[in-house]
Design a protein around this motif. Structure first.
Motif, short mmCIF file in Angstrom:
data_model
loop_
_atom_site.label_atom_id
_atom_site.label_comp_id
_atom_site.label_asym_id
_atom_site.label_seq_id
_atom_site.Cartn_x
_atom_site.Cartn_y
_atom_site.Cartn_z
N GLN A 290 0.83 -1.21 0.00
CA GLN A 290 0.00 0.00 0.00
C GLN A 290 0.86 1.26 0.00
O GLN A 290 0.59 2.21 -0.75
CB GLN A 290 -0.95 0.01 1.21
N LEU A 291 1.89 1.28 0.84
CA LEU A 291 2.79 2.43 0.86
C LEU A 291 3.55 2.57 -0.46
O LEU A 291 3.73 3.67 -0.98
CB LEU A 291 3.78 2.33 2.02
N GLN B 206 2.58 1.64 -3.47
CA GLN B 206 1.67 2.18 -4.49
C GLN B 206 1.46 3.68 -4.30
O GLN B 206 1.45 4.44 -5.27
CB GLN B 206 0.33 1.45 -4.45
N LYS B 207 1.28 4.09 -3.07
CA LYS B 207 1.09 5.51 -2.77
C LYS B 207 2.30 6.33 -3.20
O LYS B 207 2.16 7.38 -3.84
CB LYS B 207 0.85 5.67 -1.26
N SER C 52 2.78 6.38 -7.07
CA SER C 52 1.80 7.29 -7.67
C SER C 52 2.23 8.75 -7.50
O SER C 52 2.14 9.55 -8.44
CB SER C 52 0.43 7.06 -7.04
N ASP D 215 2.31 6.11 6.93
CA ASP D 215 1.28 6.57 6.00
C ASP D 215 0.94 8.04 6.27
O ASP D 215 0.90 8.87 5.35
CB ASP D 215 0.03 5.69 6.13
N THR E 141 4.02 10.31 5.38
CA THR E 141 4.18 10.54 3.94
C THR E 141 3.08 11.45 3.40
O THR E 141 3.33 12.26 2.51
CB THR E 141 4.23 9.21 3.14
N SER E 142 1.87 11.34 3.96
CA SER E 142 0.80 12.24 3.53
C SER E 142 1.15 13.69 3.88
O SER E 142 0.91 14.60 3.07
CB SER E 142 -0.53 11.86 4.19
#
Length: 189
Positions: free
Chosen positions: A57-58, A60-61, A64, A158, A161-162
């Motif tokens: 998940q990380l 892919q984030k 992207s 998560d 990084t956001s």
């Protein structure tokens, strides 16, 4: 004459032992910085703090974000810094791996050292205006570490990084990070 020969022999042995010791020390320092994975990845969980789904998940984030902005955020967790200062380790790793685009220096590296209970965000010159040290420290202290303290490693990375992405895209300004703690908090407690 015999004394000189024994003295010369002692000097040679001393030099040899000193050379071996220096090689061992030199080798251990460079052994601490892992080689870049093949194929390259943006999430490198060498300390196994995340499960495979969380890593994916990380990844892919971050892929992207890299694809849409050309700014590369990389996460590396290690079991130990092997005597390195975390800042030095992070900058050496970023340089060794070539994080960010060459010539633009737009890479961001999050390093988590499990044994030392430390987290550090290193930035390339190309993103320093958006992510000065004070902002990076606030993200570590107020976003990443509080989650790590409760064992929520994925949530901390998560959310961290956001926050980084928000600053890099202009969504956040320097005074908009949650919390205003000034004391550094240890992680993994």
């Amino acid at each position: 004459m015999m004394f000189l020969t024994e003295n010369s022999m002692c000097k040679k042995i001393y030099r040899l032992l000193l050379s071996i010791l220096l090689c061992c020390i030199h080798g251990n320092l460079f052994a601490a910085i892992p080689d870049a994975p093949t194929p390259p990845r943006l999430v490198n969980d060498f300390a196994t703090l995340l499960n495979s789904q969380e890593v994916q998940q990380l990844e892919q984030k971050l892929v992207s974000f890299n694809d849409s902005t050309s700014t590369q955020i990389t996460i590396v967790t290690v079991t130990s810094l092997d005597g390195y200062d975390i800042a030095d380790f992070s900058f050496q790793l970023g340089k060794k791996w070539g994080i960010g685009q060459k010539g633009i220096n737009n890479g961001v590296l999050i390093v988590v050292a499990k044994q030392e209970r430390k987290t550090f965000i290193a930035t390339g010159y190309g993103v320093e205006e958006y992510l000065p040290d004070a902002i990076c420290n606030q993200i570590v202290d107020n976003v990443i570490n509080p989650n790590f303290k409760s064992g929520a490693f994925y949530t901390g990375l998560d959310a961290g990084t956001s926050q980084l992405m928000g600053y890099l895209t202009g969504k956040f300004k320097a005074d908009q990070i949650p919390g205003k703690k000034t004391k550094r908090n240890p992680i993994f407690t």
